[in-house]
Design a protein around this motif. Structure first.
Motif, PDB file in Angstrom:
ATOM      1  N   GLY A   6      58.181  35.103  67.363  1.00  0.00           N
ATOM      2  CA  GLY A   6      56.974  35.901  67.284  1.00  0.00           C
ATOM      3  C   GLY A   6      57.316  37.282  66.766  1.00  0.00           C
ATOM      4  O   GLY A   6      58.421  37.516  66.274  1.00  0.00           O
ATOM      5  N   ALA A   7      56.363  38.183  66.860  1.00  0.00           N
ATOM      6  CA  ALA A   7      56.580  39.531  66.342  1.00  0.00           C
ATOM      7  C   ALA A   7      55.530  40.466  66.904  1.00  0.00           C
ATOM      8  O   ALA A   7      54.523  40.027  67.471  1.00  0.00           O
ATOM      9  N   VAL A   8      55.764  41.754  66.730  1.00  0.00           N
ATOM     10  CA  VAL A   8      54.771  42.756  67.099  1.00  0.00           C
ATOM     11  C   VAL A   8      54.111  43.234  65.815  1.00  0.00           C
ATOM     12  O   VAL A   8      54.782  43.759  64.918  1.00  0.00           O
ATOM     13  N   VAL A  46      44.736  40.649  56.401  1.00  0.00           N
ATOM     14  CA  VAL A  46      45.270  39.883  57.531  1.00  0.00           C
ATOM     15  C   VAL A  46      46.472  39.049  57.088  1.00  0.00           C
ATOM     16  O   VAL A  46      47.538  39.080  57.712  1.00  0.00           O
ATOM     17  N   ILE A  47      46.311  38.326  55.999  1.00  0.00           N
ATOM     18  CA  ILE A  47      47.393  37.456  55.515  1.00  0.00           C
ATOM     19  C   ILE A  47      48.625  38.272  55.143  1.00  0.00           C
ATOM     20  O   ILE A  47      49.754  37.942  55.530  1.00  0.00           O
ATOM     21  N   ARG A  48      48.412  39.360  54.397  1.00  0.00           N
ATOM     22  CA  ARG A  48      49.555  40.175  53.959  1.00  0.00           C
ATOM     23  C   ARG A  48      50.275  40.814  55.141  1.00  0.00           C
ATOM     24  O   ARG A  48      51.508  40.885  55.155  1.00  0.00           O
ATOM     25  N   SER A  49      49.518  41.295  56.125  1.00  0.00           N
ATOM     26  CA  SER A  49      50.178  41.939  57.263  1.00  0.00           C
ATOM     27  C   SER A  49      50.944  40.921  58.100  1.00  0.00           C
ATOM     28  O   SER A  49      52.021  41.230  58.620  1.00  0.00           O
ATOM     29  N   LEU A  50      50.446  39.713  58.205  1.00  0.00           N
ATOM     30  CA  LEU A  50      51.184  38.671  58.928  1.00  0.00           C
ATOM     31  C   LEU A  50      52.427  38.246  58.155  1.00  0.00           C
ATOM     32  O   LEU A  50      53.490  38.011  58.741  1.00  0.00           O
ATOM     33  N   ASP A  51      52.297  38.146  56.827  1.00  0.00           N
ATOM     34  CA  ASP A  51      53.451  37.753  56.007  1.00  0.00           C
ATOM     35  C   ASP A  51      54.550  38.809  56.035  1.00  0.00           C
ATOM     36  O   ASP A  51      55.720  38.492  55.818  1.00  0.00           O
ATOM     37  N   ALA A  52      54.196  40.064  56.292  1.00  0.00           N
ATOM     38  CA  ALA A  52      55.177  41.152  56.292  1.00  0.00           C
ATOM     39  C   ALA A  52      55.872  41.327  57.641  1.00  0.00           C
ATOM     40  O   ALA A  52      56.767  42.162  57.768  1.00  0.00           O
ATOM     41  N   LEU A  53      55.471  40.534  58.640  1.00  0.00           N
ATOM     42  CA  LEU A  53      56.056  40.684  59.971  1.00  0.00           C
ATOM     43  C   LEU A  53      57.534  40.310  59.983  1.00  0.00           C
ATOM     44  O   LEU A  53      57.940  39.332  59.365  1.00  0.00           O
ATOM     45  N   ALA A  54      58.303  41.089  60.725  1.00  0.00           N
ATOM     46  CA  ALA A  54      59.712  40.766  60.943  1.00  0.00           C
ATOM     47  C   ALA A  54      59.815  40.017  62.276  1.00  0.00           C
ATOM     48  O   ALA A  54      59.395  40.536  63.314  1.00  0.00           O
ATOM     49  N   PRO A  55      60.327  38.784  62.261  1.00  0.00           N
ATOM     50  CA  PRO A  55      60.392  38.013  63.509  1.00  0.00           C
ATOM     51  C   PRO A  55      61.342  38.633  64.528  1.00  0.00           C
ATOM     52  O   PRO A  55      62.278  39.338  64.168  1.00  0.00           O
ATOM     53  N   ALA A  65      51.327  41.917  70.209  1.00  0.00           N
ATOM     54  CA  ALA A  65      52.434  40.961  70.149  1.00  0.00           C
ATOM     55  C   ALA A  65      51.850  39.570  69.934  1.00  0.00           C
ATOM     56  O   ALA A  65      50.948  39.142  70.657  1.00  0.00           O
ATOM     57  N   LEU A  66      52.352  38.879  68.922  1.00  0.00           N
ATOM     58  CA  LEU A  66      51.879  37.530  68.596  1.00  0.00           C
ATOM     59  C   LEU A  66      53.071  36.589  68.543  1.00  0.00           C
ATOM     60  O   LEU A  66      54.122  36.945  67.992  1.00  0.00           O
ATOM     61  N   ASP A  67      52.905  35.394  69.108  1.00  0.00           N
ATOM     62  CA  ASP A  67      53.980  34.423  68.970  1.00  0.00           C
ATOM     63  C   ASP A  67      53.800  33.656  67.661  1.00  0.00           C
ATOM     64  O   ASP A  67      52.811  33.830  66.944  1.00  0.00           O
TER      65      ASP A  67
END
Length: 200
Positions: free
Chosen positions: A129-131, A115-124, A16-18
């Motif tokens: 934040g997101a998991v 890393v960048i692509r997986s963070l950009d694909a996160l659903a808030p 989990a990241l904020d």
């Protein structure tokens, strides 16, 4: 799960990241990409086959961060031996670098891009934040990228051994290096929990 990776079914990892953490990791990964550079042929190579066999640099990078990310293979300034033996080690290191550094750079670029692509694909999520859920292959890329980010920050902080790390804990809050130190320690915690997760 907040702040550390945990295993998920199928062999992957989740954390989990904020919003701030997501922004910091993404920014650092982008900076790492910029530092590593686009590769020998730039963005659009005219001859992909020639690109495949392109020779890399034979000398160590001038930037201390790049020297940490792409160290000499055979040169150890403290190794015993004659000047001729030291020169021979330098020649071997130069040859090794010429044929391996391009591939090493490509691998580090790919890890940072994952890393960048997986963070950009996160659903808030509502709380901000997101998991982040990673497949096993993505987890390994993240592990490589976290290691590279820590090496880069460590080089900027001039960390060379464990004693240097101990000193960082005692820096006063007004020290301008403090934000970088906090990022270094936080990324270390993420890296450690990801290693543990992947080994479980």
């Amino acid at each position: 799960m907040p702040g550390h990776f945990e295993p998920i079914p199928g062999g992957g990892a989740a954390v989990a990241l904020d919003d701030v953490e997501i922004s910091i990791i993404r920014s650092l990964a982008v900076q790492l990409l910029e530092l590593i550079g686009p590769g020998p042929g730039g963005d659009a190579p005219e001859d992909p086959l020639a690109e495949l066999f392109a020779e890399g640099p034979s000398e160590p990078p001038a930037d201390p961060v790049l020297r940490r990310l792409f160290p000499d293979a055979y040169v150890d300034p403290e190794a015993p031996g004659t000047a001729a033996e030291a020169e021979e080690r330098r020649a071997h290191s130069s040859e090794f670098r010429r044929y391996t550094e391009n591939d090493l750079r490509a691998g580090k670029r790919e890890n940072a891009l994952v890393v960048i692509r997986s963070l950009d694909a996160l659903a808030p999520v509502d709380e901000g934040g997101a998991v982040l859920k990673l497949a096993p292959a993505e987890s390994r890329c993240w592990l490589g990228a976290l290691n590279d980010l820590r090496l880069a920050i460590g080089a900027r902080l001039e960390i060379t051994d464990e004693d240097d790390t101990d000193l960082l804990y005692r820096l006063p809050d007004e020290d301008p290096r403090k934000p970088m130190v906090l990022a270094y320690l936080w990324l270390g915690g993420l890296q450690e929990t990801l290693v543990t997760t992947l080994m479980s």
